[in-house]
Design a protein around this motif. Structure first.
Motif, PDB file in Angstrom:
ATOM      1  N   LEU A  97       0.844  -1.197   0.000  1.00 13.02           N
ATOM      2  CA  LEU A  97       0.000   0.000   0.000  1.00 13.02           C
ATOM      3  C   LEU A  97       0.875   1.240   0.000  1.00 13.02           C
ATOM      4  CD1 LEU A  97      -2.592  -1.002   2.753  1.00 13.02           C
ATOM      5  CD2 LEU A  97      -2.900  -1.134   0.301  1.00 13.02           C
ATOM      6  N   ASN A 102      -1.580   3.346   3.763  1.00 13.27           N
ATOM      7  CA  ASN A 102      -1.190   2.772   5.054  1.00 13.27           C
ATOM      8  C   ASN A 102      -1.892   3.511   6.194  1.00 13.27           C
ATOM      9  OD1 ASN A 102       1.150   0.717   5.752  1.00 13.27           O
ATOM     10  ND2 ASN A 102       1.588   1.497   3.725  1.00 13.27           N
ATOM     11  N   LEU A 105      -6.006   3.170   6.095  1.00 16.57           N
ATOM     12  CA  LEU A 105      -6.597   1.828   6.172  1.00 16.57           C
ATOM     13  C   LEU A 105      -7.433   1.624   7.424  1.00 16.57           C
ATOM     14  CD1 LEU A 105      -6.357  -1.003   4.654  1.00 16.57           C
ATOM     15  CD2 LEU A 105      -4.935  -1.613   6.570  1.00 16.57           C
ATOM     16  N   ALA A 106      -6.812   1.887   8.582  1.00 17.29           N
ATOM     17  CA  ALA A 106      -7.526   1.645   9.838  1.00 17.29           C
ATOM     18  C   ALA A 106      -8.692   2.606   9.979  1.00 17.29           C
ATOM     19  CB  ALA A 106      -6.579   1.791  11.021  1.00 17.29           C
ATOM     20  N   TRP A 109     -11.523   1.164   7.833  1.00 13.99           N
ATOM     21  CA  TRP A 109     -12.080  -0.148   8.155  1.00 13.99           C
ATOM     22  C   TRP A 109     -12.366  -0.353   9.625  1.00 13.99           C
ATOM     23  CZ3 TRP A 109     -13.975  -2.817   4.311  1.00 13.99           C
ATOM     24  CH2 TRP A 109     -13.507  -2.547   3.035  1.00 13.99           C
ATOM     25  N   VAL A 110     -11.715   0.418  10.505  1.00 12.96           N
ATOM     26  CA  VAL A 110     -12.000   0.236  11.933  1.00 12.96           C
ATOM     27  C   VAL A 110     -12.903   1.356  12.436  1.00 12.96           C
ATOM     28  CG1 VAL A 110     -10.983  -0.010  14.216  1.00 12.96           C
ATOM     29  CG2 VAL A 110      -9.811  -0.941  12.238  1.00 12.96           C
ATOM     30  N   LYS A 112     -14.520   3.272  10.347  1.00 15.63           N
ATOM     31  CA  LYS A 112     -15.567   3.383   9.324  1.00 15.63           C
ATOM     32  C   LYS A 112     -15.711   4.797   8.764  1.00 15.63           C
ATOM     33  CE  LYS A 112     -17.293  -0.773  10.612  1.00 15.63           C
ATOM     34  NZ  LYS A 112     -16.378  -1.837  10.455  1.00 15.63           N
ATOM     35  N   ARG A 154       0.782   6.836  11.054  1.00 15.32           N
ATOM     36  CA  ARG A 154      -0.273   5.836  10.872  1.00 15.32           C
ATOM     37  C   ARG A 154      -0.989   5.540  12.178  1.00 15.32           C
ATOM     38  NH1 ARG A 154       1.145  -0.231   8.886  1.00 15.32           N
ATOM     39  NH2 ARG A 154       2.292  -0.209  10.840  1.00 15.32           N
TER      40      ARG A 154
END
Lengths: 247, 367
Positions: A97, A102, A105-106, A109-110, A112, A154
């Motif tokens: 990525l 990078n 991402l979280a 997906w975490v 939202k 990140r």
């Protein structure tokens, strides 16, 4: 005023098979505190902080993070991990990525978050660690210092309450250590609760509220930096300091 | 400026084509004649090529017969290709009714965009294309089998290279996801999942594909009540898929093991759940590393589809054998028919190979 500690560890014991790696650890960390954990190799310092976000499981004792107890309950583990960011010695960026992906991402997906908002947040943190121009590069194209700064950004994107650092500069060439430590000092000044395993004593004396010395799985001594360096109480602490500060 | 021009004129053969010749000969010298050993090997290789290629070309083209109705009419000393124009349809379509060939052709034509949208990114109409790829298997089944206005064609009429493509491609596309699930299952912390995965992999890897095909076709029928018959081709396709997914599972598991522990930890530490980290972090890296092994398994699987002859399905190799024992052609067309089979397989397998190299280059993000 919240007086309860953000991290509370009581009678923590951990074994790797038959090897007793953490022995009866008691520790309390208040919000906004900066703790440096140091000690010889194999003393259990990395294992200790890895227990806090459940990368390692403890067999005995209690770990309570943000008033959530760390048990086998997956929901608790997930809740705790959202609030605890971790920076690794080997950066562990995702090589397939881009730097920007990078970081987002979280968030996507975490937490939202929609993609646009995630990217705005990520760019803001990349600016804070002073590498916004690398956003579309891949980790393999960056230097070690740059990669570690991306790793810090990140973790910060998730806006955690606590940041754990597992020897963040140990894998870096000397000329890159400063750029990463500067970012960490900057972060400390914003009031983040930080738990840092490191050998960088200069950083410790500048930033730490408390230095904890561990050896063979036990906390031998903890004190303010001034007291720790000037008045080490325990023989083992004195030995360690003489080795570390000799060069 | 003038100096350079003068210099240029002083080099022998120094006009622009002269310089190109110079470069070419120096390239030849460097790559083929750089030392005594290389020079000897070059000479040997050229002799070998010459001694193999010339007789082959003689046999295949210069001394070959291209027309005739039976083997006896092939009087040339070289190959007999006379059967090609009469029999090519059997080799390609098997026993599929000839009026319906257009359906097979259409299926293959539509395979190109369906595959294209799966294998390549950034094509125009990307979104519709990807939905089309998803829907394609059903479309292909409809076109090939019939129903809803198209005349039905039973699967025992499938044959020739078309049969290899149907069995091979469906095996390939189904075995990869199944193999991934098995590989993850084998690494699972849950004992039941792990033992079932290990059991499946070891059983399906441990027996020859032929035995599985026998079980599917003959033995399975003994256990099912007489009214229940599952189509023979479907049973074969299922067995080929299960067999390949056992191999695929181990290839993918190798890839999963190659991912540093830190990747799993970083994904966990940021709060990603198991399937999220598998899908977003681990699998992209594991599959990329496993591409050589995966393509290897695909190529092996595709060639294994020739085993269907054992249970009475006549794929392209079966058609070749049929023609070889046909009274009109007996004893005359063995090499020629095998050559055609080999050529068609080579085209498909080599294409898969080249695609995989392209894919690896595209995924290599270090440069």
């Amino acid at each position: 005023m919240n007086d309860s500690p953000v991290i509370k560890i009581q009678s923590l014991n951990k074994w790797f098979g038959n090897f007793h790696v953490l022995k009866d650890i008691d520790l309390e960390i208040m919000k906004g505190e900066k703790i440096v954990v140091c000690g010889p190799s194999g003393s259990g310092k990395s294992t200790l902080i890895r227990c806090i976000n459940r990368l390692e499981e403890h067999q005995n004792g209690q770990i309570i993070v943000n008033e959530i107890e760390l048990t086998n309950d997956l929901k608790n583990i997930d809740d705790i991990r959202k609030e605890v960011g971790m920076v690794f010695q080997s950066f562990n960026l995702f090589p397939h990525l881009t730097v920007l992906d990078n970081c987002t991402l979280a968030l996507q997906w975490v937490r939202k978050m929609p993609k646009k908002d995630a990217e705005t947040t990520a760019m803001a943190y990349l600016e804070r660690v002073q590498i916004p121009e690398q956003a579309n590069k891949f980790p393999g194209q960056l230097s070690g210092g740059q990669q570690q700064r991306v790793a810090i950004a990140r973790s910060l994107c998730m806006k955690p309450e606590i940041m754990l650092f597992d020897e963040p500069t140990s894998a870096l060439d000397p000329e890159m250590i400063k750029e990463v430590l500067d970012v960490m000092v900057n972060l400390a000044e914003t009031g983040m609760t930080m738990l840092v395993v490191t050998h960088e004593m200069g950083f410790a004396s500048r930033v730490a509220d408390r230095i904890i010395f561990m050896d063979e799985g036990e906390i031998i001594e903890q004190n303010s930096p001034k007291e720790f360096f000037e008045n080490p109480q325990n023989e083992r602490t004195k030995l360690f300091l003489s080795q570390i500060l000799a060069h | 400026m003038k100096m350079a021009e003068e210099k240029k004129q002083n080099i022998p053969g120094a006009n622009s084509s002269g310089i190109k010749n110079l470069r070419f000969t120096s390239w030849i010298k460097q790559n083929f004649f750089s030392n005594v050993l290389n020079s000897t090997l070059t000479v040997l290789a050229v002799c070998l090529l010459y001694s193999a290629l010339i007789p082959f070309l003689d046999w295949a083209f210069f001394n070959a017969d291209f027309t005739g109705a039976t083997g006896k009419e092939c009087t040339a000393s070289g190959a007999c290709w006379a059967w090609l124009d009469q029999r090519i349809n059997q080799f390609l379509y098997g026993f599929y009714p000839s009026e319906e060939y257009w359906r097979v052709n259409l299926t293959i034509i539509l395979l190109v965009p369906a595959l294209g949208y799966v294998l390549f990114d950034g094509l125009p109409f990307n979104k519709i294309g990807k939905w089309f790829s998803l829907f394609y298997p059903f479309l292909a089944a409809f076109l090939l089998l019939g129903g809803f206005g198209l005349e039905g064609v039973t699967t025992d009429k499938f044959g020739g290279f078309m049969l290899n493509l149907v069995a091979g491609l469906s095996g390939i596309f189904l075995s990869l996801p199944l193999g991934i699930l098995l590989a993850l299952g084998r690494r699972s912390k849950l004992p039941l999942v792990r033992w079932m995965s290990i059991g499946f992999i070891e059983v399906f890897r441990g027996v020859p594909l032929i035995t599985l095909l026998f079980v599917a076709v003959i033995i399975l029928q003994l256990f099912l009540p007489p009214e229940v018959t599952i189509d023979k081709l479907f049973r074969v396709m299922i067995m080929i898929t299960l067999f390949a997914s056992a191999y695929m599972a181990e290839v993918v598991r190798g890839g999963l093991q190659a991912i540093p522990q830190g990747q799993y930890e970083a994904a966990e530490a940021m709060g990603l759940k198991y399937w999220q980290s598998i899908r977003l972090i681990i699998l992209p890296q594991a599959l990329k590393v496993s591409i050589p092994g995966i393509v290897n398994t695909f190529i092996g699987l595709f060639k294994d589809t020739t085993l269907v002859i054992i249970i009475g399905l006549f794929d392209i190799l079966g058609q070749a054998r049929l023609l070889q024992s046909n009274p009109d052609w007996i004893g005359r067309v063995a090499y020629e028919t095998f050559f055609l089979v080999a050529l068609l397989f080579f085209v498909i397998c080599f294409s898969m190979s080249r695609y995989s190299i392209r894919l690896e280059k595209r995924l290599n993000t270090d440069q």
